[in-house]
Structure formats: C-alpha cells, structure tokens
Enzyme design. Structure first.
Site, PDB file in Angstrom:
ATOM      1  N   TRP A 170       0.824  -1.205   0.000  1.00 19.06           N
ATOM      2  CA  TRP A 170       0.000   0.000   0.000  1.00 19.06           C
ATOM      3  C   TRP A 170       0.864   1.263   0.000  1.00 19.06           C
ATOM      4  O   TRP A 170       1.738   1.418   0.859  1.00 19.06           O
ATOM      5  CB  TRP A 170      -0.846   0.068   1.263  1.00 19.06           C
ATOM      6  CG  TRP A 170      -2.013  -0.860   1.388  1.00 19.06           C
ATOM      7  CD1 TRP A 170      -2.033  -2.079   2.007  1.00 19.06           C
ATOM      8  CD2 TRP A 170      -3.349  -0.637   0.936  1.00 19.06           C
ATOM      9  NE1 TRP A 170      -3.289  -2.619   1.966  1.00 19.06           N
ATOM     10  CE2 TRP A 170      -4.121  -1.751   1.310  1.00 19.06           C
ATOM     11  CE3 TRP A 170      -3.966   0.420   0.238  1.00 19.06           C
ATOM     12  CZ2 TRP A 170      -5.477  -1.851   1.022  1.00 19.06           C
ATOM     13  CZ3 TRP A 170      -5.316   0.314  -0.041  1.00 19.06           C
ATOM     14  CH2 TRP A 170      -6.056  -0.810   0.346  1.00 19.06           C
ATOM     15  N   ASP A 171       0.597   2.169  -0.908  1.00 14.29           N
ATOM     16  CA  ASP A 171       1.096   3.532  -0.743  1.00 14.29           C
ATOM     17  C   ASP A 171       0.324   4.163   0.412  1.00 14.29           C
ATOM     18  O   ASP A 171      -0.831   3.798   0.664  1.00 14.29           O
ATOM     19  CB  ASP A 171       0.872   4.323  -2.039  1.00 14.29           C
ATOM     20  CG  ASP A 171       1.190   5.797  -1.883  1.00 14.29           C
ATOM     21  OD1 ASP A 171       2.312   6.119  -1.424  1.00 14.29           O
ATOM     22  OD2 ASP A 171       0.323   6.634  -2.205  1.00 14.29           O
TER      23      ASP A 171
END
Length: 230
Positions: free
Chosen positions: A9-10
């Site tokens: 995940w960013d």
C-alpha cells in the site's frame, strides 16, 4: 484472475487523504509565525511540493533538498524573507504527523483483508518521523504487517533498488503474488513496473494516464479493490 497474497500500500493520498493533512499543517505552521493563509496559497504550495518530490523520484535532487527547497520557493513567491525554511519545515512536518484522514474507509478495508489472510505492507516516500507518527496515531501499525519508508531503505520509490530492498525483507513472498496499490503514476505505477510487480492505480478523480505505463487494474474507490482480491 491472478491470486494475490500480499498488498503493498502507498500511504499518502491512497490510504490517507494527504491533501487534508497538508492543508492543516501548512495553515498551522504559518499561524505559528503570525500569518493566516488562504486556499490559493495552499494550492500553490501543493503544486510546488509535488514538483519537488517528482524531481526526487527522477533522481535529480535529494530528499533534504526537497524539504528545504519547497519552502524556499514558496517564500520567494509570497515575498517572505524573515522565516527560515528549516524552522518552518520542522513545525510543518510535526503538524503533518498530528492528523490523519482515511480515504474510502481504508482502515475497514485493510482490516477486512487482514481477516481474510492477506499480508499487507506500507511503501512510502514520506519523511520517516512524520510517517511513523501518522501510522501510530491512526492505528495502522496494528493493522499492517510492516512499513517500508524510503528514508530507511536507502532509495526512494520508484527506484528498483527500493523495491529490491523491500523484497530482501519479504523473504516468504514472491513478486508474482504481490499487488501494489497507489495513486501516483510517477512513484507507485512506475515503481511497480520497475520492480516487476502488478499494480492497481487508485485514481479517484479519473485522471488520464498519459505516461504510457501499463496499469493492471484501475479503481476509483478503494472498495473496488475487494473485487480484484476476492
């Protein structure tokens, strides 16, 4: 459809609404110097900040030059000469870590995926002390399996070396079973391509992809990720 076991995940503008935090932090920092700013100044800073980070992603400047230069440029535009960018930046950076706003109920989505057995990690270019504070305050440290901040990895996204360093620690995970979810074409999508992993472009505003980079999946809302994964 491929089977994934691991989500990368960013953080900013994917899990968390960075724009809201940025607005808060910038206004707070200026107030410490007796100044109130308007939405136009926030917008101007956001564009300056984005341009500096993109230069860092391309390897043109260092993170230290980003953190100082963005405020030098802003102050020049505003005609401010009596505020040291380093002092301002320290206040801004602390304030940036004090607030968080989840996008699209991202916390609930992450918890649902956790319950389904997915491994989840955060991959971020942000400043470590700020990201660590946000991740702790938001409870994300108890939701995800790990965090990879570029400042500690030795390279920024989208560099292949950054992801190589991540996978050195993900010893039980192959790249084929990973999906990177992020909002930035230049950082996340380019990073996924460089790393040889599938990418899901979080594009809530329906921006065109003018980069020519391949995108495996594109979503407008993070809830759509559940259809891809399950």
């Amino acid at each position: 459809m491929k089977t994934y076991t691991t989500i990368l995940w960013d953080l900013d503008q994917t899990i968390l609404d960075f724009a809201k935090s940025q607005d808060y932090a910038l206004r707070y920092a200026f107030r410490q110097f007796g100044m109130e700013i308007n939405a136009e100044t926030v917008s101007s800073y956001a564009a300056i900040n984005d341009a500096y980070w993109k230069r860092m992603e391309r390897g043109e400047i260092t993170k230290e030059e980003v953190l100082r230069g963005r405020f030098l440029t802003l102050f020049e535009r505003l005609g401010i000469v009596d505020i040291r960018p380093e002092a301002f930046g320290d206040i801004y950076q602390d304030a940036l870590g004090d607030v968080f706003f989840f996008q699209d109920e991202a916390d609930k989505i992450i918890m649902r995926l956790k319950e389904q057995g997915f491994r989840q990690y955060i991959v971020t270019n942000g400043v470590n002390r700020t990201q660590a504070k946000k991740i702790r305050l938001s409870g994300l440290d108890r939701m995800v399996d790990g965090v990879f901040v570029s400042e500690l990895m030795g390279y920024p996204k989208p560099r292949k070396e950054y992801f190589d360093a991540c996978f050195e620690q993900l010893t039980n995970t192959s790249r084929e079973e990973c999906l990177l979810v992020g909002d930035s074409i230049t950082s996340d999508i380019q990073g996924g391509v460089n790393a040889g992993i599938d990418v899901c472009w979080y594009n809530p505003n329906g921006q065109p992809n003018d980069s020519g980079l391949p995108v495996d999946y594109e979503i407008r809302d993070l809830h759509e990720l559940m259809k891809i994964l399950t």
